[in-house]
Design a protein around this motif. Sequence first.
Motif, short mmCIF file in Angstrom:
data_model
loop_
_atom_site.label_atom_id
_atom_site.label_comp_id
_atom_site.label_asym_id
_atom_site.label_seq_id
_atom_site.Cartn_x
_atom_site.Cartn_y
_atom_site.Cartn_z
N ASP A 74 -53.11 -98.30 7.53
CA ASP A 74 -52.94 -97.41 6.48
C ASP A 74 -53.72 -96.40 6.21
OD1 ASP A 74 -50.48 -98.89 6.40
OD2 ASP A 74 -51.05 -99.90 4.64
N TYR A 75 -54.93 -96.57 6.24
CA TYR A 75 -56.25 -95.70 6.08
C TYR A 75 -55.93 -94.40 6.76
CZ TYR A 75 -58.55 -98.20 2.50
OH TYR A 75 -59.01 -99.00 1.47
N MET A 76 -55.66 -94.70 8.09
CA MET A 76 -55.26 -93.69 9.37
C MET A 76 -54.05 -92.66 8.80
SD MET A 76 -56.04 -95.76 12.89
CE MET A 76 -55.10 -94.29 13.86
N GLY A 77 -53.19 -93.42 8.23
CA GLY A 77 -52.11 -92.60 7.82
C GLY A 77 -52.19 -91.68 6.43
N MET A 78 -53.37 -92.43 5.59
CA MET A 78 -53.96 -91.46 4.68
C MET A 78 -54.64 -90.19 4.98
SD MET A 78 -55.24 -94.42 1.69
CE MET A 78 -54.70 -96.03 2.21
N LEU A 79 -55.43 -90.40 5.97
CA LEU A 79 -56.05 -89.16 6.50
C LEU A 79 -55.12 -88.38 7.18
CD1 LEU A 79 -59.03 -91.18 8.39
CD2 LEU A 79 -59.18 -90.09 6.06
N ALA A 80 -54.02 -88.83 7.71
CA ALA A 80 -53.38 -87.84 8.36
C ALA A 80 -52.21 -87.05 7.25
CB ALA A 80 -52.07 -88.62 8.95
N THR A 81 -52.16 -87.61 6.05
CA THR A 81 -51.59 -87.04 4.87
C THR A 81 -52.53 -85.62 4.46
OG1 THR A 81 -52.48 -88.06 2.90
CG2 THR A 81 -50.40 -88.86 3.92
N VAL A 82 -53.72 -85.66 4.69
CA VAL A 82 -54.81 -84.87 4.43
C VAL A 82 -54.47 -83.40 5.15
CG1 VAL A 82 -57.15 -84.19 3.78
CG2 VAL A 82 -56.17 -86.36 3.45
N ILE A 83 -54.24 -83.93 6.46
CA ILE A 83 -53.82 -82.91 7.52
C ILE A 83 -52.68 -82.10 7.09
CG2 ILE A 83 -53.19 -82.23 10.03
CD1 ILE A 83 -54.97 -84.77 10.88
N ASN A 84 -51.50 -82.79 6.76
CA ASN A 84 -50.44 -82.01 6.40
C ASN A 84 -50.61 -81.09 5.04
OD1 ASN A 84 -48.75 -82.92 8.51
ND2 ASN A 84 -48.18 -84.83 7.39
N SER A 85 -51.43 -81.92 4.23
CA SER A 85 -51.78 -81.01 2.83
C SER A 85 -52.48 -79.91 3.24
CB SER A 85 -52.69 -81.94 1.94
OG SER A 85 -52.20 -83.06 1.67
N MET A 86 -53.63 -79.75 3.99
CA MET A 86 -54.23 -78.58 4.26
C MET A 86 -53.44 -77.56 4.91
SD MET A 86 -57.31 -79.40 3.32
CE MET A 86 -58.23 -77.98 4.03
N ALA A 87 -52.45 -78.05 6.03
CA ALA A 87 -51.42 -77.12 6.45
C ALA A 87 -50.62 -76.50 5.23
CB ALA A 87 -50.54 -77.79 7.39
N LEU A 88 -50.20 -77.17 4.28
CA LEU A 88 -49.31 -76.49 3.21
C LEU A 88 -50.32 -75.58 2.08
CD1 LEU A 88 -47.40 -79.65 2.08
CD2 LEU A 88 -46.68 -77.50 2.77
N LEU A 89 -51.71 -76.17 2.12
CA LEU A 89 -52.60 -75.40 1.33
C LEU A 89 -52.67 -73.95 2.08
CD1 LEU A 89 -54.88 -74.72 -0.58
CD2 LEU A 89 -56.50 -75.97 1.25
N ASP A 90 -52.77 -74.18 3.28
CA ASP A 90 -53.01 -72.86 4.26
C ASP A 90 -51.81 -71.65 4.07
OD1 ASP A 90 -54.48 -71.19 6.24
OD2 ASP A 90 -52.69 -71.56 7.06
N ALA A 91 -50.68 -72.32 4.04
CA ALA A 91 -49.55 -71.43 3.93
C ALA A 91 -49.27 -71.07 2.83
CB ALA A 91 -48.31 -72.38 4.27
N LEU A 92 -49.66 -71.86 1.79
CA LEU A 92 -49.44 -71.24 0.41
C LEU A 92 -50.51 -70.24 0.01
CD1 LEU A 92 -48.64 -74.67 -1.49
CD2 LEU A 92 -47.17 -72.81 -1.56
N GLU A 93 -51.71 -70.45 0.11
CA GLU A 93 -52.72 -69.50 -0.09
C GLU A 93 -52.61 -68.13 0.62
OE1 GLU A 93 -55.31 -69.47 -2.02
OE2 GLU A 93 -55.75 -71.47 -2.51
N LYS A 94 -51.83 -68.11 1.92
CA LYS A 94 -51.69 -67.05 2.59
C LYS A 94 -50.63 -66.09 1.97
CE LYS A 94 -53.22 -68.01 7.30
NZ LYS A 94 -52.75 -68.40 8.56
#
Length: 246
Positions: A74-94
């Motif tokens: 489950d902790y591995m899954g939580m870390l994976a959500t941060v990867i997805n969050s960073m991808a969304l952050l990048d797309a929104l900021e751009k």
Amino acid sequence: MEQPKYRRIVLKLSGEALAGQQKFGIDPDVVNSIAEQVKEISLLGVEVAIVVGAGNIWRGIAGSSKGMDRATADYMGMLATVINSMALLDALEKIGVDTRVLTAIEMREVAEPYIRRRAIRHLEKKRVVIFGAGTGNPYFSTDTAAALRAAEIEADVILMAKQVDGVYDSDPMKNPNAKKFYELGYIDVLNKGLGVMDSTATSLCMDNKIPIIVFNLNVRGNIKKVVMGENIGTYVGGELNGQRHN
């Protein structure tokens, strides 16, 4: 100009949604499309918080089913959500959308730690807030994280972005005669075992009177339609009026 129906929302995205047709990883075209739709509603004055899953990278429950320690998986899954969050952050900021990622597991080099009052302050400043790392606890899904954060920030509604256009009594991908529900009570979802959210998340929404709208993310413009109050998808709540129909 027509005003949005909802002032503050939590948009729940599955990890699979970010993978698009490739089924695994992150499809930049899909992420950019979601970002543009989020920008559209943000410009209307809607305060947007996002919770994203990690099924495109890792599922904790799948790991534990093959012998891995459940908490570790489950902790591995939580870390994976941060990867997805960073991808969304990048797309929104751009595309010029001021965005913040707040994580339930502290990792200051890439995101802010989740603090409820800070999250609300960002929203009040019209920044998009992405909640990463679920609840920060194993054994809880990102659906539960969405319900918890929605309660904490006093969101008006949770928008559940799915690959289908609502809630059905069986899988519409497999059963062409599946019946679509246009309105459901929380108790109906729990009693019938419908795949809106897991039972913990649904109960949390019921206790805090947070409505849920399930809609099809694959139709561009649907996020705005839901925010504006258009009659699409399936509405789940405590007060049903029978006015939603095909």
